[in-house]
Design an enzyme around this catalytic site. Structure first.
Site, PDB file in Angstrom:
ATOM      1  N   LYS A   9      61.947  -7.143  71.630  1.00 14.65           N
ATOM      2  CA  LYS A   9      63.194  -5.943  71.630  1.00 14.65           C
ATOM      3  C   LYS A   9      63.185  -5.039  72.838  1.00 14.65           C
ATOM      4  O   LYS A   9      61.796  -4.828  73.307  1.00 14.65           O
ATOM      5  CB  LYS A   9      62.948  -5.527  70.220  1.00 14.65           C
ATOM      6  CG  LYS A   9      63.434  -6.492  68.828  1.00 14.65           C
ATOM      7  CD  LYS A   9      63.580  -5.954  67.785  1.00 14.65           C
ATOM      8  CE  LYS A   9      63.833  -6.839  66.444  1.00 14.65           C
ATOM      9  NZ  LYS A   9      64.032  -5.960  65.298  1.00 14.65           N
ATOM     10  N   TYR A  49      73.069 -10.919  64.651  1.00 10.79           N
ATOM     11  CA  TYR A  49      72.898 -10.163  63.192  1.00 10.79           C
ATOM     12  C   TYR A  49      73.714 -10.079  62.322  1.00 10.79           C
ATOM     13  O   TYR A  49      73.995  -9.242  61.510  1.00 10.79           O
ATOM     14  CB  TYR A  49      72.109  -8.515  63.542  1.00 10.79           C
ATOM     15  CG  TYR A  49      70.671  -8.570  64.103  1.00 10.79           C
ATOM     16  CD1 TYR A  49      69.725  -8.799  63.047  1.00 10.79           C
ATOM     17  CD2 TYR A  49      70.446  -8.150  65.292  1.00 10.79           C
ATOM     18  CE1 TYR A  49      68.327  -8.963  63.590  1.00 10.79           C
ATOM     19  CE2 TYR A  49      69.057  -8.054  65.580  1.00 10.79           C
ATOM     20  CZ  TYR A  49      68.121  -8.430  65.018  1.00 10.79           C
ATOM     21  OH  TYR A  49      66.578  -8.392  65.220  1.00 10.79           O
ATOM     22  N   PHE A  57      72.163  -0.131  58.011  1.00 14.44           N
ATOM     23  CA  PHE A  57      71.232   0.220  59.072  1.00 14.44           C
ATOM     24  C   PHE A  57      71.985  -0.836  60.334  1.00 14.44           C
ATOM     25  O   PHE A  57      71.655  -1.022  61.444  1.00 14.44           O
ATOM     26  CB  PHE A  57      70.067  -0.230  59.219  1.00 14.44           C
ATOM     27  CG  PHE A  57      69.608  -1.845  58.646  1.00 14.44           C
ATOM     28  CD1 PHE A  57      69.618  -2.742  59.446  1.00 14.44           C
ATOM     29  CD2 PHE A  57      69.121  -1.612  57.285  1.00 14.44           C
ATOM     30  CE1 PHE A  57      69.202  -3.986  58.857  1.00 14.44           C
ATOM     31  CE2 PHE A  57      68.762  -2.988  56.808  1.00 14.44           C
ATOM     32  CZ  PHE A  57      68.940  -4.033  57.704  1.00 14.44           C
ATOM     33  N   ARG A  85      55.927 -15.190  62.038  1.00 12.57           N
ATOM     34  CA  ARG A  85      56.121 -13.792  60.965  1.00 12.57           C
ATOM     35  C   ARG A  85      54.762 -13.399  60.908  1.00 12.57           C
ATOM     36  O   ARG A  85      54.500 -12.398  60.695  1.00 12.57           O
ATOM     37  CB  ARG A  85      56.872 -14.628  59.799  1.00 12.57           C
ATOM     38  CG  ARG A  85      58.198 -15.007  59.902  1.00 12.57           C
ATOM     39  CD  ARG A  85      59.436 -14.237  60.327  1.00 12.57           C
ATOM     40  NE  ARG A  85      59.367 -12.957  59.331  1.00 12.57           N
ATOM     41  CZ  ARG A  85      60.113 -12.087  59.325  1.00 12.57           C
ATOM     42  NH1 ARG A  85      61.378 -12.296  60.249  1.00 12.57           N
ATOM     43  NH2 ARG A  85      60.205 -10.868  58.675  1.00 12.57           N
ATOM     44  N   THR A  91      57.893  -5.814  58.543  1.00 12.38           N
ATOM     45  CA  THR A  91      59.237  -5.260  59.334  1.00 12.38           C
ATOM     46  C   THR A  91      58.953  -3.683  59.732  1.00 12.38           C
ATOM     47  O   THR A  91      59.350  -3.138  60.543  1.00 12.38           O
ATOM     48  CB  THR A  91      60.496  -5.302  58.410  1.00 12.38           C
ATOM     49  OG1 THR A  91      60.493  -6.597  57.977  1.00 12.38           O
ATOM     50  CG2 THR A  91      61.727  -4.836  59.045  1.00 12.38           C
ATOM     51  N   ASN A 112      61.017  -2.153  66.327  1.00 12.56           N
ATOM     52  CA  ASN A 112      59.824  -2.737  65.771  1.00 12.56           C
ATOM     53  C   ASN A 112      59.522  -3.854  66.524  1.00 12.56           C
ATOM     54  O   ASN A 112      58.737  -4.877  66.031  1.00 12.56           O
ATOM     55  CB  ASN A 112      59.911  -3.130  64.290  1.00 12.56           C
ATOM     56  CG  ASN A 112      61.232  -3.908  64.074  1.00 12.56           C
ATOM     57  OD1 ASN A 112      61.925  -4.408  64.858  1.00 12.56           O
ATOM     58  ND2 ASN A 112      61.518  -4.236  62.653  1.00 12.56           N
ATOM     59  N   HIS A 115      61.531  -9.504  67.230  1.00 15.87           N
ATOM     60  CA  HIS A 115      62.352 -10.449  66.173  1.00 15.87           C
ATOM     61  C   HIS A 115      61.753 -11.631  65.807  1.00 15.87           C
ATOM     62  O   HIS A 115      61.218 -12.460  67.115  1.00 15.87           O
ATOM     63  CB  HIS A 115      63.953 -10.551  66.417  1.00 15.87           C
ATOM     64  CG  HIS A 115      64.659 -11.718  65.616  1.00 15.87           C
ATOM     65  ND1 HIS A 115      64.999 -11.235  64.542  1.00 15.87           N
ATOM     66  CD2 HIS A 115      64.990 -13.024  65.862  1.00 15.87           C
ATOM     67  CE1 HIS A 115      65.814 -12.337  63.873  1.00 15.87           C
ATOM     68  NE2 HIS A 115      65.547 -13.471  64.668  1.00 15.87           N
ATOM     69  N   GLU A 126      69.491 -19.698  65.500  1.00 18.73           N
ATOM     70  CA  GLU A 126      69.216 -19.118  66.310  1.00 18.73           C
ATOM     71  C   GLU A 126      68.795 -19.516  67.570  1.00 18.73           C
ATOM     72  O   GLU A 126      69.166 -18.959  68.624  1.00 18.73           O
ATOM     73  CB  GLU A 126      68.039 -18.127  65.692  1.00 18.73           C
ATOM     74  CG  GLU A 126      68.666 -16.980  64.667  1.00 18.73           C
ATOM     75  CD  GLU A 126      67.318 -16.151  63.878  1.00 18.73           C
ATOM     76  OE1 GLU A 126      67.575 -15.480  62.928  1.00 18.73           O
ATOM     77  OE2 GLU A 126      66.466 -16.023  64.499  1.00 18.73           O
TER      78      GLU A 126
END
Ligand code: IDP
Ligand code: MG
Length: 137
Positions: A9, A49, A57, A85, A91, A112, A115, A126
């Site tokens: 990100k 998203y 958010f 993950r 998160t 964060n 993704h 995705e």
């Protein structure tokens, strides 16, 4: 073998830790089979998203994702979705286990660092969102 989608990100790209994050994947048995750096526009980030469009958010998340370039990758390996993950951590970086990417490189729940797809089905969608089959080698 599984494939999953990873995004580094804008916060992590700005911090100059692309290489350090990629090292986490490669050192843990995940192979980069596709990769590109790009600046998302608002429509693309919102579509990516879309699952979160009714969450409070959502607007902040989209604004954050277009605040700078991102690196989008397809990672391949055994149990790639779950493995990624695990390497990412919670998160919320404050809750993430030490040694995970988010614990080590992220500041807050909105910024964060990474993704990662959360299921094999979402991973397939995705990956197709960002890459054509000929770009995955
Ligand atoms: P994930 O990235 O760990 O899969 P999701 O629940 O899918 O987490 O949320 C997507 C992204 O939305 C998060 O990575 C984070 O950037 C942002 N986000 C999630 N929950 C919150 C929140 O409560 N406040 C602000 N941003 C959030
Ligand atoms: Mg998610």
């Amino acid at each position: 073998m599984e494939q999953t989608l990873s995004i580094i990100k804008p916060d992590a790209v700005k911090k100059n830790v692309i290489g350090k994050i990629i090292d986490r994947f490669e050192s843990n048995g995940l192979k980069i089979v596709a990769m590109k750096k790009l600046a998302l526009d608002k429509a693309t980030a919102g579509n990516f998203y879309a699952i979160h469009k009714d969450r409070p958010f959502f607007n902040d998340l989209v604004e954050f994702m277009i605040s700078g370039p991102v690196v989008v990758m397809v990672l391949e390996g055994k149990n790639a979705v779950k493995k990624n993950r695990e390497l990412m951590g919670d998160t919320d970086p404050k809750k993430a286990t030490k040694g995970t990417i988010r614990a080590d490189f992220a500041e807050s729940i909105d910024a964060n660092a990474v993704h990662g797809s959360d299921s094999l089905e979402n991973a397939k969608n995705e990956i197709a969102f960002f890459f054509s089959q000929t770009e995955i080698k």
